[in-house]
Enzyme design. Structure first.
Site, PDB file in Angstrom:
ATOM      1  N   MET A 159      16.263  43.127  30.085  1.00 24.53           N
ATOM      2  CA  MET A 159      15.374  42.742  29.062  1.00 24.53           C
ATOM      3  C   MET A 159      16.043  42.813  27.798  1.00 24.53           C
ATOM      4  O   MET A 159      15.745  43.784  26.873  1.00 24.53           O
ATOM      5  CB  MET A 159      14.160  43.674  29.072  1.00 24.53           C
ATOM      6  CG  MET A 159      12.924  43.113  28.390  1.00 24.53           C
ATOM      7  SD  MET A 159      12.512  41.476  28.967  1.00 24.53           S
ATOM      8  CE  MET A 159      10.740  41.438  28.581  1.00 24.53           C
ATOM      9  N   GLY A 160      17.236  42.286  27.761  1.00 20.58           N
ATOM     10  CA  GLY A 160      17.914  42.057  26.456  1.00 20.58           C
ATOM     11  C   GLY A 160      17.361  41.088  25.714  1.00 20.58           C
ATOM     12  O   GLY A 160      16.424  40.460  25.798  1.00 20.58           O
ATOM     13  N   ARG A 161      18.111  40.563  24.542  1.00 15.12           N
ATOM     14  CA  ARG A 161      17.699  39.644  23.533  1.00 15.12           C
ATOM     15  C   ARG A 161      17.263  38.239  24.715  1.00 15.12           C
ATOM     16  O   ARG A 161      16.146  37.796  24.430  1.00 15.12           O
ATOM     17  CB  ARG A 161      18.647  39.145  22.552  1.00 15.12           C
ATOM     18  CG  ARG A 161      19.196  40.194  21.675  1.00 15.12           C
ATOM     19  CD  ARG A 161      20.293  39.876  21.104  1.00 15.12           C
ATOM     20  NE  ARG A 161      20.873  40.986  20.091  1.00 15.12           N
ATOM     21  CZ  ARG A 161      21.847  41.566  20.644  1.00 15.12           C
ATOM     22  NH1 ARG A 161      22.314  41.549  21.756  1.00 15.12           N
ATOM     23  NH2 ARG A 161      22.465  42.536  19.651  1.00 15.12           N
ATOM     24  N   ILE A 162      17.998  37.701  25.266  1.00  8.56           N
ATOM     25  CA  ILE A 162      17.814  36.626  26.222  1.00  8.56           C
ATOM     26  C   ILE A 162      16.654  36.861  27.107  1.00  8.56           C
ATOM     27  O   ILE A 162      15.848  36.015  27.263  1.00  8.56           O
ATOM     28  CB  ILE A 162      19.057  36.128  27.011  1.00  8.56           C
ATOM     29  CG1 ILE A 162      20.033  35.986  25.923  1.00  8.56           C
ATOM     30  CG2 ILE A 162      18.782  34.775  27.358  1.00  8.56           C
ATOM     31  CD1 ILE A 162      21.801  35.484  26.483  1.00  8.56           C
ATOM     32  N   SER A 183      23.080  35.088  34.558  1.00 13.72           N
ATOM     33  CA  SER A 183      23.846  35.945  33.701  1.00 13.72           C
ATOM     34  C   SER A 183      25.298  36.038  34.164  1.00 13.72           C
ATOM     35  O   SER A 183      25.962  35.301  33.419  1.00 13.72           O
ATOM     36  CB  SER A 183      23.343  37.438  33.674  1.00 13.72           C
ATOM     37  OG  SER A 183      23.303  38.003  35.047  1.00 13.72           O
ATOM     38  N   ARG A 184      25.635  36.783  35.226  1.00 14.89           N
ATOM     39  CA  ARG A 184      26.902  36.774  35.791  1.00 14.89           C
ATOM     40  C   ARG A 184      26.744  36.694  37.285  1.00 14.89           C
ATOM     41  O   ARG A 184      25.931  37.326  37.873  1.00 14.89           O
ATOM     42  CB  ARG A 184      27.840  37.911  35.435  1.00 14.89           C
ATOM     43  CG  ARG A 184      28.307  37.948  33.891  1.00 14.89           C
ATOM     44  CD  ARG A 184      29.076  36.898  33.843  1.00 14.89           C
ATOM     45  NE  ARG A 184      29.763  36.817  32.367  1.00 14.89           N
ATOM     46  CZ  ARG A 184      29.232  36.090  31.285  1.00 14.89           C
ATOM     47  NH1 ARG A 184      27.978  35.297  31.495  1.00 14.89           N
ATOM     48  NH2 ARG A 184      29.815  36.143  30.014  1.00 14.89           N
ATOM     49  N   GLU A 237      33.982  31.596  39.693  1.00 10.90           N
ATOM     50  CA  GLU A 237      33.696  30.303  38.913  1.00 10.90           C
ATOM     51  C   GLU A 237      35.348  29.508  38.885  1.00 10.90           C
ATOM     52  O   GLU A 237      36.171  30.247  38.572  1.00 10.90           O
ATOM     53  CB  GLU A 237      33.088  30.304  37.890  1.00 10.90           C
ATOM     54  CG  GLU A 237      31.823  30.957  38.067  1.00 10.90           C
ATOM     55  CD  GLU A 237      30.824  30.884  36.730  1.00 10.90           C
ATOM     56  OE1 GLU A 237      31.291  30.877  35.799  1.00 10.90           O
ATOM     57  OE2 GLU A 237      29.718  31.646  37.052  1.00 10.90           O
ATOM     58  N   HIS A 294      27.691  27.056  35.149  1.00  9.53           N
ATOM     59  CA  HIS A 294      27.914  28.124  33.836  1.00  9.53           C
ATOM     60  C   HIS A 294      27.413  27.416  32.591  1.00  9.53           C
ATOM     61  O   HIS A 294      28.243  27.532  31.739  1.00  9.53           O
ATOM     62  CB  HIS A 294      28.945  29.074  34.049  1.00  9.53           C
ATOM     63  CG  HIS A 294      28.911  30.227  33.381  1.00  9.53           C
ATOM     64  ND1 HIS A 294      29.518  31.252  33.634  1.00  9.53           N
ATOM     65  CD2 HIS A 294      27.990  30.504  32.233  1.00  9.53           C
ATOM     66  CE1 HIS A 294      29.389  32.238  32.664  1.00  9.53           C
ATOM     67  NE2 HIS A 294      28.369  31.800  32.178  1.00  9.53           N
TER      68      HIS A 294
HETATM   69  C1  DGY Z   1      27.909  34.179  27.575  1.00 14.47           C
HETATM   70  O1  DGY Z   1      27.719  34.050  26.492  1.00 14.47           O
HETATM   71  O2  DGY Z   1      28.064  35.457  28.163  1.00 14.47           O
HETATM   72  C2  DGY Z   1      27.411  33.010  28.466  1.00 14.47           C
HETATM   73  O3  DGY Z   1      27.500  33.293  29.817  1.00 14.47           O
HETATM   74  C3  DGY Z   1      28.263  31.943  28.155  1.00 14.47           C
HETATM   75  O4  DGY Z   1      27.544  30.466  28.441  1.00 14.47           O
END
Ligand code: DGY
Length: 321
Positions: free
Chosen positions: A156-159, A238-239, A268, A287
């Site tokens: 639960m960060g900004r995004i 995210s990743r 990737e 991505h």
């Molecule tokens: C980030 O900024 O970490 C994103 O994955 C790029 O799209």
């Protein structure tokens, strides 16, 4: 006095770079779509005072310890798992990232991916393209509802918060798990903090927004997928390495979960034969979380602003270490 030398590891638009050329001597890798070669990155990092890197560039201990002049690495991403920040700190190298400017753009994509997966939009588009559209039928390409369901946000960060705001607009119940409680998000968004396993057990949509760290590496594994509802949809923006892709594939095949929407992968890019691409209930994107022209330009400028500020002796705007 000579200007600080900055190497940019991808070709960026001239109109973005030009305003900074009074203060910085800027050279760029000449390709927009090809990552800088390892040899060139090594060569330039030995020479440069600053680097502007992409998330595809590995800035590891070996690289920083040989970089004689390097003072700052401005990474064009909010995530910085491609950089060994501890090693950079040891060698007194500042690392910056690009938070805030991409928050809403990435949340839009994440929620769009959730919708596309739940409502089978990509499959439906392909269905018409394949010439399969015949008479209307009651359960043709029927997906699952989004409104009034439960979304569980891991990270639960900004995004994560921006995704929660979008979910509230769909009358969803918002659960979250995070390293620390976010009382403001709880008050503002009615988000409810739960333990990780509860999040898995109770959510209809499990959305991974956490950065990649030792703690989050493969957190979504076979056991995590087994703990989700059979109807659950897993979203990862995210990743890729936060999930074990083999485990995800088996969970989908065995119908432990119903679907997945993925903007990120362990390695990737993925090729067209990647197993997850063969499953109809999976929507894959390359991505593109922050990929709008406006936001990518803001990310580029933020990197350059950080570099200029550093070399003027001011504090960069978005320092990581
Ligand atoms: C980030 O900024 O970490 C994103 O994955 C790029 O799209």
């Amino acid at each position: 006095m000579s200007k600080p030398y900055v190497y940019v590891t991808r070709l960026l638009p001239e109109h973005i770079i030009e305003p900074y050329s009074d203060e910085l001597e800027i050279q760029m890798w000449p390709y927009e779509e090809q990552p800088v070669s390892i040899e060139k990155l090594e060569e330039e990092s030995h020479r440069a005072d600053g680097l502007l890197t992409m998330l595809t560039d590995k800035v590891d201990q070996g690289l920083v310890e040989k970089s004689k002049h390097l003072k700052i690495v401005a990474n064009m991403a909010v995530g910085y798992d491609n950089i060994d920040v501890d090693a950079a700190t040891k060698f007194d190298i500042t690392v910056t990232n690009t938070p805030d400017v991409l928050t809403d753009t990435t949340a839009d994509l994440t929620f769009g991916l959730l919708m596309a997966t739940a409502r089978r939009m990509v499959e439906a588009n392909q269905y018409i393209k394949d010439g399969k559209w015949g008479p209307w039928s009651p359960l043709l390409l029927a997906g699952t509802d989004i409104h009034h369901k439960t979304i569980g946000i891991y990270g639960m960060g900004r995004i994560g918060e921006a995704v929660a705001r979008r979910a509230r607009g769909f009358d969803m119940k918002v659960l979250y798990h995070n390293r620390s409680r976010k009382t403001e998000a709880e008050e503002k968004l009615g988000a409810v903090y739960v333990e990780f396993n509860e999040l898995l057990e109770q959510s209809d949509f499990v959305v991974c927004m956490a950065p990649l760290t030792d703690e989050t590496h493969h957190i979504f594994d076979a056991e995590a997928f087994r703990n989700m509802k059979k109807e659950a949809v897993f979203i990862n923006a995210s990743r890729g390495a936060t999930m074990n892709e083999d485990d995800l594939y088996h969970a989908l095949e065995q119908k432990d979960i119903a679907g997945a929407g993925l903007d990120v992968f362990e390695q990737e890019p993925i090729g067209k034969d990647h197993p997850l691409l063969q499953l109809d209930q999976v929507v894959c994107l390359p991505h593109i979380g922050s990929a709008t022209v406006e936001t990518r330009h803001k990310m580029m400028k933020l990197c350059l602003d950080n570099l200029v500020r550093y070399f003027r002796g001011d504090s960069p705007l978005t320092k990581v270490n």
